[in-house]
Each structure stands twice: as structure tokens, then as C-alpha cells.
Design a protein around this motif. Structure first.
Motif, PDB file in Angstrom:
ATOM      1  N   GLY A 398       0.781  -1.224   0.000  1.00 57.26           N
ATOM      2  CA  GLY A 398       0.000   0.000   0.000  1.00 57.26           C
ATOM      3  C   GLY A 398       0.811   1.272   0.000  1.00 57.26           C
ATOM      4  N   VAL A 399       2.121   1.182  -0.180  1.00 57.21           N
ATOM      5  CA  VAL A 399       3.001   2.348  -0.220  1.00 57.21           C
ATOM      6  C   VAL A 399       3.505   2.547  -1.642  1.00 57.21           C
ATOM      7  CG1 VAL A 399       5.119   3.404   0.662  1.00 57.21           C
ATOM      8  CG2 VAL A 399       3.698   2.012   2.169  1.00 57.21           C
ATOM      9  N   LEU A 400       3.347   3.746  -2.149  1.00 59.62           N
ATOM     10  CA  LEU A 400       3.875   4.092  -3.461  1.00 59.62           C
ATOM     11  C   LEU A 400       5.346   4.457  -3.334  1.00 59.62           C
ATOM     12  CD1 LEU A 400       3.512   5.096  -6.516  1.00 59.62           C
ATOM     13  CD2 LEU A 400       3.203   7.346  -5.474  1.00 59.62           C
ATOM     14  N   TYR A 401       6.188   3.862  -4.160  1.00 58.93           N
ATOM     15  CA  TYR A 401       7.609   4.201  -4.236  1.00 58.93           C
ATOM     16  C   TYR A 401       7.892   4.749  -5.634  1.00 58.93           C
ATOM     17  CZ  TYR A 401       8.184   1.551   0.085  1.00 58.93           C
ATOM     18  OH  TYR A 401       8.081   1.096   1.380  1.00 58.93           O
ATOM     19  N   ALA A 402       8.459   5.963  -5.694  1.00 57.88           N
ATOM     20  CA  ALA A 402       8.744   6.619  -6.971  1.00 57.88           C
ATOM     21  C   ALA A 402      10.242   6.688  -7.204  1.00 57.88           C
ATOM     22  CB  ALA A 402       8.142   8.017  -6.997  1.00 57.88           C
ATOM     23  N   LEU A 403      10.638   6.553  -8.478  1.00 64.17           N
ATOM     24  CA  LEU A 403      12.045   6.550  -8.861  1.00 64.17           C
ATOM     25  C   LEU A 403      12.359   7.753  -9.733  1.00 64.17           C
ATOM     26  CD1 LEU A 403      10.928   3.369  -8.958  1.00 64.17           C
ATOM     27  CD2 LEU A 403      13.317   2.935  -9.521  1.00 64.17           C
ATOM     28  N   ARG A 404      13.613   8.127  -9.728  1.00 63.38           N
ATOM     29  CA  ARG A 404      14.125   9.122 -10.660  1.00 63.38           C
ATOM     30  C   ARG A 404      15.516   8.685 -11.116  1.00 63.38           C
ATOM     31  NH1 ARG A 404      14.826  14.141  -6.395  1.00 63.38           N
ATOM     32  NH2 ARG A 404      16.329  13.160  -4.982  1.00 63.38           N
ATOM     33  N   SER A 405      15.897   9.111 -12.305  1.00 62.10           N
ATOM     34  CA  SER A 405      17.169   8.694 -12.874  1.00 62.10           C
ATOM     35  C   SER A 405      18.283   9.616 -12.411  1.00 62.10           C
ATOM     36  CB  SER A 405      17.082   8.709 -14.404  1.00 62.10           C
ATOM     37  OG  SER A 405      18.305   8.316 -14.980  1.00 62.10           O
ATOM     38  N   LEU A 406      19.376   9.018 -11.909  1.00 63.50           N
ATOM     39  CA  LEU A 406      20.551   9.780 -11.515  1.00 63.50           C
ATOM     40  C   LEU A 406      21.608   9.801 -12.601  1.00 63.50           C
ATOM     41  CD1 LEU A 406      21.025   8.622  -7.798  1.00 63.50           C
ATOM     42  CD2 LEU A 406      19.777  10.605  -8.656  1.00 63.50           C
ATOM     43  N   THR A 408      23.101   7.146 -16.307  1.00 61.81           N
ATOM     44  CA  THR A 408      22.789   6.023 -17.197  1.00 61.81           C
ATOM     45  C   THR A 408      22.942   4.676 -16.507  1.00 61.81           C
ATOM     46  OG1 THR A 408      25.074   5.987 -18.001  1.00 61.81           O
ATOM     47  CG2 THR A 408      23.489   7.336 -19.226  1.00 61.81           C
ATOM     48  N   ARG A 409      23.497   4.661 -15.297  1.00 65.88           N
ATOM     49  CA  ARG A 409      23.737   3.402 -14.606  1.00 65.88           C
ATOM     50  C   ARG A 409      23.124   3.344 -13.202  1.00 65.88           C
ATOM     51  NH1 ARG A 409      24.511   2.111 -18.929  1.00 65.88           N
ATOM     52  NH2 ARG A 409      26.288   1.051 -19.883  1.00 65.88           N
ATOM     53  N   GLN A 410      22.356   4.353 -12.840  1.00 67.16           N
ATOM     54  CA  GLN A 410      21.820   4.335 -11.480  1.00 67.16           C
ATOM     55  C   GLN A 410      20.513   5.110 -11.380  1.00 67.16           C
ATOM     56  OE1 GLN A 410      24.143   6.105  -8.075  1.00 67.16           O
ATOM     57  NE2 GLN A 410      24.391   3.958  -7.521  1.00 67.16           N
ATOM     58  N   GLU A 411      19.583   4.522 -10.628  1.00 65.02           N
ATOM     59  CA  GLU A 411      18.310   5.160 -10.297  1.00 65.02           C
ATOM     60  C   GLU A 411      18.264   5.368  -8.785  1.00 65.02           C
ATOM     61  OE1 GLU A 411      15.245   5.544 -12.398  1.00 65.02           O
ATOM     62  OE2 GLU A 411      16.632   5.368 -14.087  1.00 65.02           O
ATOM     63  N   GLU A 412      17.334   6.209  -8.366  1.00 60.96           N
ATOM     64  CA  GLU A 412      17.143   6.455  -6.938  1.00 60.96           C
ATOM     65  C   GLU A 412      15.661   6.376  -6.600  1.00 60.96           C
ATOM     66  OE1 GLU A 412      18.335   9.793  -3.585  1.00 60.96           O
ATOM     67  OE2 GLU A 412      17.661  10.459  -5.558  1.00 60.96           O
ATOM     68  N   ILE A 413      15.345   5.531  -5.631  1.00 59.46           N
ATOM     69  CA  ILE A 413      14.000   5.530  -5.059  1.00 59.46           C
ATOM     70  C   ILE A 413      13.994   6.645  -4.022  1.00 59.46           C
ATOM     71  CG2 ILE A 413      12.257   4.188  -3.830  1.00 59.46           C
ATOM     72  CD1 ILE A 413      13.550   1.662  -4.929  1.00 59.46           C
ATOM     73  N   PHE A 414      13.379   7.768  -4.348  1.00 63.89           N
ATOM     74  CA  PHE A 414      13.526   8.974  -3.547  1.00 63.89           C
ATOM     75  C   PHE A 414      12.250   9.402  -2.839  1.00 63.89           C
ATOM     76  CE2 PHE A 414      11.561  10.563  -7.307  1.00 63.89           C
ATOM     77  CZ  PHE A 414      10.905  11.738  -6.951  1.00 63.89           C
ATOM     78  N   TYR A 415      11.124   8.780  -3.154  1.00 66.66           N
ATOM     79  CA  TYR A 415       9.854   9.283  -2.635  1.00 66.66           C
ATOM     80  C   TYR A 415       8.941   8.113  -2.302  1.00 66.66           C
ATOM     81  CZ  TYR A 415       5.246  11.606  -2.742  1.00 66.66           C
ATOM     82  OH  TYR A 415       3.987  12.057  -2.440  1.00 66.66           O
ATOM     83  N   ALA A 416       8.225   8.250  -1.193  1.00 66.05           N
ATOM     84  CA  ALA A 416       7.261   7.228  -0.779  1.00 66.05           C
ATOM     85  C   ALA A 416       5.989   7.919  -0.303  1.00 66.05           C
ATOM     86  CB  ALA A 416       7.841   6.350   0.330  1.00 66.05           C
ATOM     87  N   PHE A 417       4.864   7.327  -0.636  1.00 68.29           N
ATOM     88  CA  PHE A 417       3.560   7.849  -0.212  1.00 68.29           C
ATOM     89  C   PHE A 417       2.756   6.688   0.361  1.00 68.29           C
ATOM     90  CE2 PHE A 417      -0.881   8.857  -0.699  1.00 68.29           C
ATOM     91  CZ  PHE A 417      -0.959  10.191  -0.312  1.00 68.29           C
ATOM     92  N   SER A 428      16.302   7.909   0.146  1.00 66.50           N
ATOM     93  CA  SER A 428      17.330   7.766  -0.885  1.00 66.50           C
ATOM     94  C   SER A 428      17.836   6.327  -0.880  1.00 66.50           C
ATOM     95  CB  SER A 428      18.487   8.749  -0.633  1.00 66.50           C
ATOM     96  OG  SER A 428      19.492   8.602  -1.626  1.00 66.50           O
ATOM     97  N   ILE A 429      17.254   5.520  -1.775  1.00 70.32           N
ATOM     98  CA  ILE A 429      17.644   4.127  -1.936  1.00 70.32           C
ATOM     99  C   ILE A 429      18.122   3.963  -3.372  1.00 70.32           C
ATOM    100  CG2 ILE A 429      16.879   1.734  -1.869  1.00 70.32           C
ATOM    101  CD1 ILE A 429      14.786   2.559   0.168  1.00 70.32           C
TER     102      ILE A 429
END
Length: 496
Positions: A398-406, A408-417, A428-429
Motif C-alpha cells: 500500500g506504499v507508493l515508491y517513486a524513482l528518478r534517474s541519476l 545512465t547506470r543508477q536510479e534512486e527511489i527517492f519518494y514514498a507515499f 534515498s535508496i
């Protein structure tokens, strides 16, 4: 003759000496008497002009002495002021700092600095007045040197205060930086300790945890069965918490990265790896890579519309098609770098979800919980995140996890709702990736893995959650009347 103080005698004689008339005045100093008073005898000429000058000089000297004694009295009074003035000043400084944390009181305002400053100002004024009454001979040079030394002492005092002020500010900033580093080290130590001692493993479909902690290294399974040119698509397992079978599905899009027409089903992980015992079906009306599988049904965006579609995987039959109220489509608000993902489906321990944006939300991500049988929207939450700025999202417990691109080789899960509380969190995962773009991100509650379609390759990640730890009961804290700290919440809409 009345006794004359030594300082007055010097000041009486000094102006005459300064005017170049040493031969007109002759003084004789006797010894100190029994009372300790110095007796001085002065022989003055009978010239009335010089007597008048001497009288004026004596008056001037007396005025200067009076001013000096007045300044000296003020300095003594200031030096013997009550100590509570210092405490009051310190208290005012603390109050000012509490109101304006960025403003630091100057050490130049401290009583000790003020006392020295007043004494130097009095001495400088007296030296200037004595110099004004004098001439240009050697004594005047001496007074000039004295005045310069007093001025230099005043400047030195101010520079010292300013230097202390700057040093104190720099020291305070350094302490704040060190405190920040210490807090960061403590957090890293806690995370490292939690990762070394994760506790009991989570049971399949369990939400007995405190949220996502970290993402494992990517495991590249293989290239999709249609080839490297099919960079966009999705794959994964049934996202129900207790699936009836260990079904794996792979759904590459066409080369254009939009049209969804074929998919394959594999009954086990080994069959998927070895490309055997599979079923291949033609769809023909899917749009984008936002599809998912939940309880043996595939859910996706119907081509060219904002309709939600539901297909029975056992027979490849379209069993339901229903519009998603307010949802934009045709690449209006897709994820960054992932076109045609206006409507993104997700499944987790809490059921079936759909992630999208509306014109009313101005492109911000909207989360809706669906009835997986009827595709009716049961409840909706509005987040603060602009959907085209995200590279992807998924649901877990039930928790939304949003990603953003850092990069070409790494993403960050930076937001949760959290849909249970309506609260948002920033975290910051880091998530490593083999290639640049993550097209389809699906979470499976059964094995707690992420299944990602990475530029044509099938990749999965192990997720680690913070396990619940027993806590000692804490006493209730009684808040003052009228003081509350409500959580930051977001609008939640239930259909009428």
C-alpha cells in the motif's frame, strides 16, 4: 602658598613651554612634607600680559581636567556596574539567537570591550584638546605621537573584536557541519547494523515491516525473446500475494515502443530461462508498458484511449474494458524517458492499483485503488510529485515508491507515499541498472522482488524491508492545551 598637585603643575607649565617662553617662568620644587603633599614654588614675572595668558591657560586646563575627570568617572561607573547587566545582555543575546538563528551578536558589544573603548575615546579626546592648545615644538610632537598611539589602540580593539566575531561564526559553522556528519554516520551505522541483522525473513505476502530499506544488485536473466530491438516492454510474476501458480509472463512492445501485441507465459522460472513449455498469445490492442498481472488476469491501457482493459490469461480473452475517470492518455503525462505510460498498473499485498495523472492534478501523480473484478475506482490519493519527472513507480504494501534517474547506470527511489496514513516521505535508496532506461517495473509480494524490463533485458532485484522490532511501552506525553502536530496529509477521494 597652597599646595599644587603634580599633574596641575605640569599642565600649568606645559602651555608656556609649548609657546616657547621658558625664561619667563621659573619654578622651584620643595620636598614632600609630613602629610605627603608635594610643595611647589613658582616665580612669575610682573608682566600683566603673561599673567593674563597664564590665567586663561589655567582656566583651560581646569576645564580639561574637569572633562577628563568626568570621563574617568563614567568609565569607573561603567566598570563597577552590577554583574546582572552582563547576565541580562547574555540573556538578550540568547533570545535574539532563538528568534534569529542566523544572526550572531558581535563580541564588540560586550561590556568589557565597551569599557576599553570608552577609556580609549576619553584619552583620545583629551590628547586632541591638549594638542590644540599647544604649538609645533617637541612637546607637540610628543602629544601627536600619543594621539596616534591611542588611535591605533582603538583600531586594534575593533579589529580584535571583529576577528573574534568572524572566528566565532566560522567555528559555529564548523560545529554544525560536524554535527551533520555525525548524524549521517549514525544513520549509516544503523542501516549497516540492520542489514547485518535483518531479523526473521518476511513471509510471502507479508507486510510485517517498516518500509523499504534497500535494493539488491541487479540480476540479469536474459534478453527478451523478440530480440534486442524491442527495448520497451514489461515482465514479471503474478503480483497477487498468494498466486495460484508460479506463472511468469513477458510482454515486449513493438519496435516503436508503444504497441503491445504479443506476450508469452511460462509456468516456471526454469521454463523461462530455458525458453520451453511456454504459451504465446497475440493481443493486438495494448498501449505502452504499464501492464501487470494480478490473479491470472493481465491489466493494461487499451490502445489510444484512457480505458482500462482486463484479459483472462487462461484463454487470452478480453473480459472487461472500462474508462479511468479523468486520466490523460496518448502520451500526455508519461514517465520521463518512457513514453506511452500514461496509465500504469501495479499489484501488491493490498490489491490492484493504477498510477496516472489528470489535467486537474496538473500532471502530478495520482494513485487509485481498484476493484480487480469490476475495475471500479474505490479510493484515490493525490501526491505532490510531477509524473513526467519520475522515471517509474511501483506499489508495495500500500506504499507508493517513486524513482528518478541519476545517471545512465543508477536510479534512486527517492519518494514514498503511504496510502494508509496519507503521509509522504523522502528517502534515498539507490538502484543500479545495466542499461539506461527502466521501462516496466513490477513488484511481486510472493518473493519480494522487483521485475524490471531494462532496454530489452529481463532484470530482477531483491528488496529488503526494515523488519519490525519489539518496542518498550512509552508513557503518554501530555501536550499543552492547543498544541498539536498533525501529519502532513494529502487529499483522498472516494467515489460517491
Amino acid at each position: 602658598m597652597q599646595p599644587v598637585p603634580a599633574l596641575l603643575t605640569f599642565l600649568l607649565l606645559l602651555p608656556l613651554v609649548l609657546h616657547g617662553q621658558p625664561q619667563l617662568v621659573r619654578s622651584e620644587l620643595s620636598s614632600v612634607d609630613e602629610s605627603g603633599t608635594l610643595q611647589c614654588v613658582v616665580h612669575l614675572p610682573n608682566n600683566s600680559i603673561f599673567l593674563q595668558q597664564l590665567d586663561r591657560l589655567q582656566t583651560t586646563v581646569q576645564e580639561l581636567i574637569g572633562k577628563y575627570e568626568q570621563e574617568l568617572s563614567r568609565a569607573k561607573e561603567f566598570a563597577h556596574a552590577p554583574e546582572d547587566q552582563d547576565s541580562q545582555a547574555l540573556e538578550m543575546n540568547r533570545m535574539q539567537e532563538s528568534r534569529n538563528p542566523g544572526v550572531i551578536s558581535s563580541p564588540y558589544d560586550h561590556p568589557a570591550f565597551n569599557l576599553l573603548r570608552l577609556e580609549l575615546e576619553g584619552a583620545q579626546e583629551l590628547a586632541a584638546q591638549l594638542k590644540a592648545e599647544g604649538g609645533n615644538n617637541g612637546a607637540a610632537d610628543l602629544l601627536h605621537q600619543l594621539q596616534s598611539q591611542v588611535t591605533n589602540a582603538s583600531l586594534t580593539l575593533k579589529l580584535l573584536a571583529d576577528s573574534n566575531h568572524r572566528s566565532f561564526r566560522a567555528l559555529r559553522q564548523e560545529v554544525e557541519v560536524l554535527e551533520g556528519r555525525l548524524s549521517e554516520c549514525e544513520r549509516e551505522k544503523e542501516q549497516e547494523q540492520s542489514s547485518r541483522d535483518p531479523g526473521l525473513p518476511l513471509a510471502p505476502g507479508s507486510c510485517a515491516h517498516e518500509g523499504l530499506q534497500k535494493v539488491g544488485r541487479p540480476l540479469v536473466l536474459k534478453l527478451n525473446w523478440r530480440g534486442f530491438s524491442h527495448k520497451a516492454g514489461a515482465w514479471g510474476r503474478d503480483s497477487a500475494p498468494d498466486p495460484a501458480s508460479s506463472l511468469y509472463w513477458v510482454a515486449p512492445l513493438r519496435v516503436d515502443g508503444r504497441y503491445f501485441d504479443f506476450y508469452r507465459l511460462h509456468k516456471s522460472y526454469d521454463d523461462l530461462v530455458l525458453l520451453k513449455h511456454y504459451e504465446q498469445w497475440k493481443m493486438g490492442y495494448g498501449d505502452g508498458s504499464g501492464n501487470t498481472v494480478y490473479r491470472n488476469f493481465m491489466y493494461f491501457n487499451y490502445y489510444g484511449t484512457n480505458d482500462m482493459a482486463k484479459v483472462d490469461l487462461s484463454s487470452n480473452t478480453l473480459v472487461l474494458q472500462r474508462p479511468l475517470p479523468g486520466a490523460t492518455y496518448n502520451n500526455r503525462f508519461s514517465y520521463a524517458g518512457v513514453p506511452w505510460t500514461d496509465i500504469d498498473f501495479a499489484g501488491d499485498e493490498k490489491g490492484l492499483w493504477v498510477l496516472y495523472a489528470t489535467e486537474e492534478s496538473k500532471g502530478n501523480l495520482v494513485v487509485s485503488h481498484l476493484n480487480d473484478s469490476t475495475l471500479e475506482v474505490e479510493q484515490t490519493w493525490h501526491t505532490s510529485q510531477y509524473k513526467p519527472a519520475l522515471s517509474g513507480a511501483f506499489m508495495a504494501c500500500g506504499v507508493l515508491y517513486a524513482l528518478r534517474s541519476l545517471s545512465t547506470r543508477q536510479e534512486e527511489i527517492f519518494y514514498a507515499f503511504d496510502t494508509a496514513t496519507g503521509q509522504e516521505h523522502h528517502l534515498s535508496i539507490l538502484l543500479d541498472k545495466m542499461l539506461e532506461t527502466l521501462h516496466g517495473i513490477n513488484y511481486c509480494p510472493w518473493d519480494h522482488k522487483l521485475y524490471v524490463y531494462n532496454d530489452g533485458f529481463l532484470v530482477n532485484y531483491d528488496l529488503t524491508f526494515l523488519t519490525l522490532k519489539p518496542r518498550m511501552p512509552t508513557p503518554l506525553i501530555k501536550r499543552p492545551f492547543g498544541v498539536r502536530a498533525p501529519p502532513k496529509s494529502f487529499k483522498s477521494n472516494k467515489p460517491s
